[in-house]
Design a protein around this motif. Structure first.
Motif, short mmCIF file in Angstrom:
data_model
loop_
_atom_site.label_atom_id
_atom_site.label_comp_id
_atom_site.label_asym_id
_atom_site.label_seq_id
_atom_site.Cartn_x
_atom_site.Cartn_y
_atom_site.Cartn_z
N LEU A 357 0.55 -1.26 -0.14
CA LEU A 357 -0.27 -0.23 0.46
C LEU A 357 1.16 2.02 -0.07
CD1 LEU A 357 -2.57 -0.92 2.58
CD2 LEU A 357 -2.83 -1.26 0.34
N PRO A 358 0.30 2.44 -0.71
CA PRO A 358 0.97 3.47 -0.28
C PRO A 358 1.57 3.73 0.98
CG PRO A 358 -1.10 3.70 -1.87
CD PRO A 358 -0.79 3.23 -1.25
N ASP A 359 2.51 5.26 0.93
CA ASP A 359 3.38 5.33 2.24
C ASP A 359 1.65 6.14 3.37
OD1 ASP A 359 5.39 3.66 2.28
OD2 ASP A 359 6.63 5.32 1.67
N ASP A 360 1.33 6.89 2.21
CA ASP A 360 0.68 8.00 3.16
C ASP A 360 -0.74 7.57 3.04
OD1 ASP A 360 -0.71 7.90 0.40
OD2 ASP A 360 -1.01 10.01 0.40
N PHE A 382 1.87 -8.69 1.89
CA PHE A 382 1.12 -10.11 2.34
C PHE A 382 1.14 -10.57 0.80
CE2 PHE A 382 -1.11 -7.27 4.72
CZ PHE A 382 -1.21 -7.89 5.51
N ASP A 383 0.71 -11.86 0.80
CA ASP A 383 0.27 -13.19 -0.45
C ASP A 383 -0.65 -13.01 -1.56
OD1 ASP A 383 1.10 -16.72 -0.74
OD2 ASP A 383 -1.11 -15.71 -0.88
N ALA A 384 -0.13 -13.77 -1.99
CA ALA A 384 -1.82 -12.92 -2.95
C ALA A 384 -2.77 -12.98 -2.97
CB ALA A 384 -1.20 -13.30 -4.66
N LEU A 390 -7.04 -7.27 0.70
CA LEU A 390 -6.59 -5.36 0.70
C LEU A 390 -6.95 -4.41 0.06
CD1 LEU A 390 -5.14 -3.62 3.68
CD2 LEU A 390 -3.25 -4.67 2.29
N GLN A 391 -5.74 -4.27 -1.22
CA GLN A 391 -5.73 -3.09 -2.19
C GLN A 391 -6.97 -2.71 -2.61
OE1 GLN A 391 -2.83 -5.56 -4.89
NE2 GLN A 391 -1.57 -4.22 -3.62
N LEU A 392 -8.04 -3.87 -2.44
CA LEU A 392 -9.06 -3.53 -3.18
C LEU A 392 -10.13 -2.78 -2.16
CD1 LEU A 392 -11.71 -3.17 -4.93
CD2 LEU A 392 -12.48 -5.47 -3.66
N MET A 393 -10.20 -2.76 -0.78
CA MET A 393 -10.69 -2.42 0.18
C MET A 393 -10.15 -1.08 0.84
SD MET A 393 -12.90 -4.19 1.27
CE MET A 393 -13.10 -3.70 2.99
#
Length: 456
Positions: A357-360, A382-384, A390-393
């Motif tokens: 995820l991005p730092d900010d 994380f594993d795929a 996670l990224q979607l959420m």
């Protein structure tokens, strides 16, 4: 900070306030408290008076000279505050009932912080928290904001991203319960285990090691999630029955083994959606959604709080579903004030802790709490199988927050489309429209769209 400290709680009429006061009393030797201000709105005045008087009795019983102020004037309370905690609910529990029942009327998950209901809680809450931040900039520019108003992660993100206020920490009781469950399953003390959490609020995973450095994650998975009745057994003996908001339906054991990391309770909504929806629909048909049950529990609590002889936190509060919330807030305040470097799980800026995820952005991670705030502990990648969700959420959260700030209808619909618990297309639009109209009193940023919907 020098001398006596001033603590302000917005949403002071909450049923959780006695636990907050108990937490401060337990830390009377760590925190030189001078004033506690409990703030609420006109609709919450009766509850503020009831719980505020209980707070005064608790403090008197403890032999402390702290001043307790009850007020509907937020600005008066915030002036020169050192710590501001937030535990308010815009629209009160009736709004939560709508958040749960309206999606369920369309056969869709209805929940306080997840799915459509959780997004609408964000729509109502974020403009209010940003107003509070503007007052803090003027009246207490050096104060720390300790937020456990849900959805805690999104609220914290909004404070940093749109409020431009960095001295904020988001809290949740779910990681605390996860620690207790793991310790119970391993039949050891929490203090003898090391935990590492990573993810988002109500969407995190964790790993656990013992004091000899052996990872015990797989053992906890087997004992708690891969064994029938494992969760119930692990929680026996806890002072609270845990996160009451979520039915304790078993995960699919093979899936959790495959993950290799321990999910939080709220992952049930994403990993076993059909089972959770079935349970919710049964409660819906009986008029016993979680919000409706909580409303009854809260009414009973306030009847107890009225007793002029009551001067301790009643044990019935544990049924409310938020055990350990307030104690976590008190420990966080003490850790910042005393630079204790306590290991806690909080919502804070990522700063590289989760490399996916991005730092900010704001994440919920294990952190060391210092005088200058949380220092996140690295989780890594994380594993795929977990990373994609996670990224979607996170992107769903960011889109939800943008909609809450701008009042843009199409952005809100995009957020609904991103959320895995909301079917896309016509159903999403129907639920969105119904919730907008139902909550119109608390959604001024959507005023024009709501008027157009009502004119149809």
């Amino acid at each position: 900070m020098k001398g006596k400290i001033k603590i302000v709680t917005i949403g002071g009429g909450s049923s959780y306030t006695p636990e907050l006061i108990e937490g401060f009393i337990k830390r009377k030797d760590q925190l030189p408290i001078g004033e506690i201000w409990l703030v609420d709105i006109e609709e919450g005045k009766e509850k503020l008076d009831i719980v505020g008087n209980l707070a005064k009795r608790m403090i008197k019983k403890a032999g402390l000279d702290w001043e307790v102020h009850l007020t509907l004037d937020r600005r008066e309370a915030l002036k020169d505050a050192d710590f501001v905690s937030t535990q308010f609910r815009v629209g009160l529990l009736d709004a939560r009932i709508k958040d749960e029942r309206i999606p369920l009327s369309h056969g869709v998950i209805g929940q306080e912080t997840n799915g459509a209901g959780g997004m609408f809680k964000a729509f109502r809450t974020i403009p209010v928290i940003l107003d509070i931040v503007e007052d803090m900039k003027e009246l207490c520019p050096n104060a720390w904001l300790v937020n456990f108003t849900n959805p805690s992660g999104m609220v914290t993100e909004a404070v940093i991203r749109y409020g431009k206020w960095d001295k904020v920490v988001g809290l949740c009781n779910v990681p605390i319960m996860c620690r207790k469950i793991a310790a119970g399953s391993l039949q050891t003390e929490e203090e003898d285990l090391f935990f590492r959490f990573g993810g988002l609020n109500h969407f995190h995973w964790h790993r656990v090691w013992n004091k000899d450095g052996e990872e015990k994650t797989a053992e906890v998975i087997e004992k708690v999630y891969a064994t029938e009745g494992g969760l119930k057994k692990a929680m026996q003996g806890l002072k609270s029955s845990g996160v009451q908001n979520i039915p304790s339906i078993n995960f699919l054991a093979g899936q959790i083994r495959n993950l290799g990391i321990i999910p939080c309770m709220y992952h049930r909504y994403y990993y076993i959606t059909d089972d959770m929806l079935k349970e919710e629909l049964e409660s819906y048909e009986k008029g016993e959604t979680r919000a409706e049950l909580v409303k009854k529990t809260e009414a009973e609590l306030f009847e107890l709080y009225k007793d002029p002889e009551l001067n301790v936190k009643p044990p019935q509060l544990e049924k409310r579903g938020g055990a350990f919330y307030s104690d976590a807030a008190c420990e966080l305040i003490s850790s910042i004030y005393n630079d204790k470097k306590t290991h806690m799980v909080v919502s804070t800026r990522n700063n590289g802790a989760i490399t996916d995820l991005p730092d900010d952005v704001v994440v919920e991670v294990s952190s060391i709490i210092t005088a200058h705030g949380p220092v996140p502990i690295s989780w890594g990648s994380f594993d795929a199988s977990s990373k994609g969700l996670l990224q979607l959420m996170k992107d769903m959260e960011l889109t939800t927050i943008k909609a809450a700030v701008t009042g843009d209808y199409d952005t809100a619909l995009q957020a609904f489309t991103l959320n895995p618990l909301v079917p896309s297309g016509t159903i999403a639009q129907t639920i969105l429209d119904e919730l907008l109209v139902a909550h119109k009193k608390h959604l001024p940023q959507f005023k024009e769209k709501i008027e157009a919907l009502e004119a149809k």
